[in-house]
Design a protein around this motif. Structure first.
Motif, mmCIF file in Angstrom:
data_model
loop_
_atom_site.group_PDB
_atom_site.id
_atom_site.type_symbol
_atom_site.label_atom_id
_atom_site.label_comp_id
_atom_site.label_asym_id
_atom_site.label_seq_id
_atom_site.Cartn_x
_atom_site.Cartn_y
_atom_site.Cartn_z
ATOM 1 N N ARG A 122 46.700 1.444 28.983
ATOM 2 C CA ARG A 122 46.026 2.101 27.863
ATOM 3 C C ARG A 122 45.896 1.085 26.737
ATOM 4 O O ARG A 122 46.687 0.153 26.630
ATOM 5 C CB ARG A 122 46.772 3.355 27.392
ATOM 6 C CG ARG A 122 48.134 3.120 26.800
ATOM 7 C CD ARG A 122 48.649 4.373 26.046
ATOM 8 N NE ARG A 122 48.741 5.540 26.899
ATOM 9 C CZ ARG A 122 49.876 5.989 27.425
ATOM 10 N NH1 ARG A 122 51.017 5.345 27.188
ATOM 11 N NH2 ARG A 122 49.900 7.063 28.172
ATOM 12 N N TYR A 165 45.357 0.648 22.475
ATOM 13 C CA TYR A 165 45.466 1.299 21.176
ATOM 14 C C TYR A 165 44.458 0.685 20.202
ATOM 15 O O TYR A 165 43.932 -0.408 20.427
ATOM 16 C CB TYR A 165 46.885 1.132 20.625
ATOM 17 C CG TYR A 165 47.932 1.859 21.455
ATOM 18 C CD1 TYR A 165 48.252 3.183 21.198
ATOM 19 C CD2 TYR A 165 48.570 1.204 22.509
ATOM 20 C CE1 TYR A 165 49.213 3.845 21.960
ATOM 21 C CE2 TYR A 165 49.519 1.856 23.277
ATOM 22 C CZ TYR A 165 49.840 3.177 22.991
ATOM 23 O OH TYR A 165 50.769 3.828 23.762
ATOM 24 N N HIS A 188 41.507 3.767 24.722
ATOM 25 C CA HIS A 188 41.152 3.767 26.144
ATOM 26 C C HIS A 188 42.420 3.995 26.961
ATOM 27 O O HIS A 188 43.486 3.500 26.615
ATOM 28 C CB HIS A 188 40.533 2.428 26.578
ATOM 29 C CG HIS A 188 39.266 2.075 25.869
ATOM 30 N ND1 HIS A 188 39.248 1.331 24.707
ATOM 31 C CD2 HIS A 188 37.974 2.360 26.155
ATOM 32 C CE1 HIS A 188 38.004 1.170 24.305
ATOM 33 N NE2 HIS A 188 37.207 1.788 25.158
ATOM 34 N N GLU A 189 42.273 4.744 28.044
ATOM 35 C CA GLU A 189 43.414 4.986 28.922
ATOM 36 C C GLU A 189 42.923 5.051 30.366
ATOM 37 O O GLU A 189 42.052 5.863 30.689
ATOM 38 C CB GLU A 189 44.132 6.281 28.539
ATOM 39 C CG GLU A 189 45.401 6.502 29.333
ATOM 40 C CD GLU A 189 46.263 7.595 28.725
ATOM 41 O OE1 GLU A 189 47.453 7.346 28.477
ATOM 42 O OE2 GLU A 189 45.730 8.702 28.495
ATOM 43 N N VAL A 191 45.260 6.049 20.674
ATOM 44 C CA VAL A 191 44.787 5.488 21.942
ATOM 45 C C VAL A 191 43.263 5.509 21.965
ATOM 46 O O VAL A 191 42.634 6.538 21.701
ATOM 47 C CB VAL A 191 45.340 6.304 23.133
ATOM 48 C CG1 VAL A 191 44.738 5.810 24.446
ATOM 49 C CG2 VAL A 191 46.857 6.207 23.182
#
Length: 305
Positions: free
Chosen positions: A17, A19, A10-11, A8
């Motif tokens: 999110r 990947y 960014h979430e 990941v």
């Protein structure tokens, strides 16, 4: 290899999110698609139109129940949905239910723009799609455009922009762009900003992900009207702003009104507070009493002389 491929990068709950292979996973389940139809409760009819074969961008058009003996043309409401630039659709059940009722209450023709969503389509694509929709609408000014409903039923002297949350942000930017560039005689009389999202001065990591080319939330004129050197050229004569008492974004809506009043823009701005309510309360529950009051105020704004 599998664990590396699925890392990941960014979430941003509760939205999505990202990947490292570019795949986007949304936490929110999208609302069900709602096919265009005749709404049995309001008599509002809807249809979907592809406005760009290149991008596939669509609009959904809502036509109120028409008395065949009444040849009076109606105001046009150009709508931009909310959803943090990354969720929502003009074609889903939630937006369709809202706009069926709003179109009926205000007795207007509504065109809702189904712009492409970030992060797969990073900003400013949503703004570009929204501008393309206005260009397409403008082709109907002479009554010979590609869409019969607009040719036959719209009074192009009474065009209004509106949006909820980030949709209001888009409507604001469209109004300024119209004032700066013009559009083949296409004019907008007013804009209705419902619980608008405008960026604050502090860094916003989600916006940075959605809009990697931005100069920054505080300095980007698309995100912050205070930073827009062309604000005084906004191409409409009046603005109605709704804020909700319990909304985290209420101060930004109030500040937006103050910014307009202090600018060299020659129009008028009105601020209305939805007491006891939170951000875009009317979208999931458009038939509640306070949502209907909001729609009635919008109707009065659009239909007054």
């Amino acid at each position: 290899m599998g664990s590396i491929a699925s890392a990941v990068t960014h979430e941003f709950p509760p939205y999505f999110r990202v990947y490292n292979d570019g795949r986007v996973e949304r936490f929110k389940v999208p609302a069900d698609y709602s096919p265009p139809s005749v709404d049995p409760e309001t008599g509002v009819e809807s249809k979907d139109v592809v406005i760009s074969e290149e991008t596939g961008v669509k609009v959904r058009i809502f036509l109120p129940k028409i008395n065949c003996l009444d040849q009076t043309k109606l105001p046009l409401l150009v709508h931009y949905h909310g959803g943090a630039f990354c969720v929502g659709s003009s074609l889903d059940v939630v937006t369709t239910r809202l706009l069926n009722l709003q179109t009926s209450v205000a007795n207007v023709v509504t065109v809702s723009v189904d712009y492409r969503l970030a992060p797969e389509h990073p900003l400013p694509i949503a703004y570009d799609d929204s501008w393309s929709a206005l260009q397409w609408i403008a082709t109907h000014l002479n009554g010979k455009g590609p869409e019969l409903w607009l040719n036959e039923h719209v009074d192009f002297g009474r065009v209004f922009l509106t949006g909820d949350s980030v949709g209001a942000n888009i409507a604001q930017h469209m109004a300024v762009r119209l004032g700066v560039t013009g559009l083949d005689g296409f004019r907008v009389r007013g804009a209705v900003m419902v619980h608008p999202y405008f960026a604050a001065s502090e860094p916003d990591k989600m916006i940075q992900c959605l809009y990697p080319g931005s100069s920054g939330t505080d300095s980007d004129p698309r995100l912050n009207p205070k930073a827009d050197p062309d604000l005084e050229k906004m191409g409409c004569e009046k603005v109605l702003v709704f804020v909700a008492e319990k909304d985290w974004f209420k101060p930004r809506g109030v500040e937006y009104c103050e910014t307009l009043n202090k600018s060299e823009w020659k129009g008028t701005v009105e601020l209305v507070e939805n007491e006891g309510e939170n951000h875009v309360f009317h979208v999931p529950n458009p038939a509640c009493e306070k949502a209907l009051l909001l729609m009635q105020k919008l109707a009065s704004f659009v239909n007054q002389g």
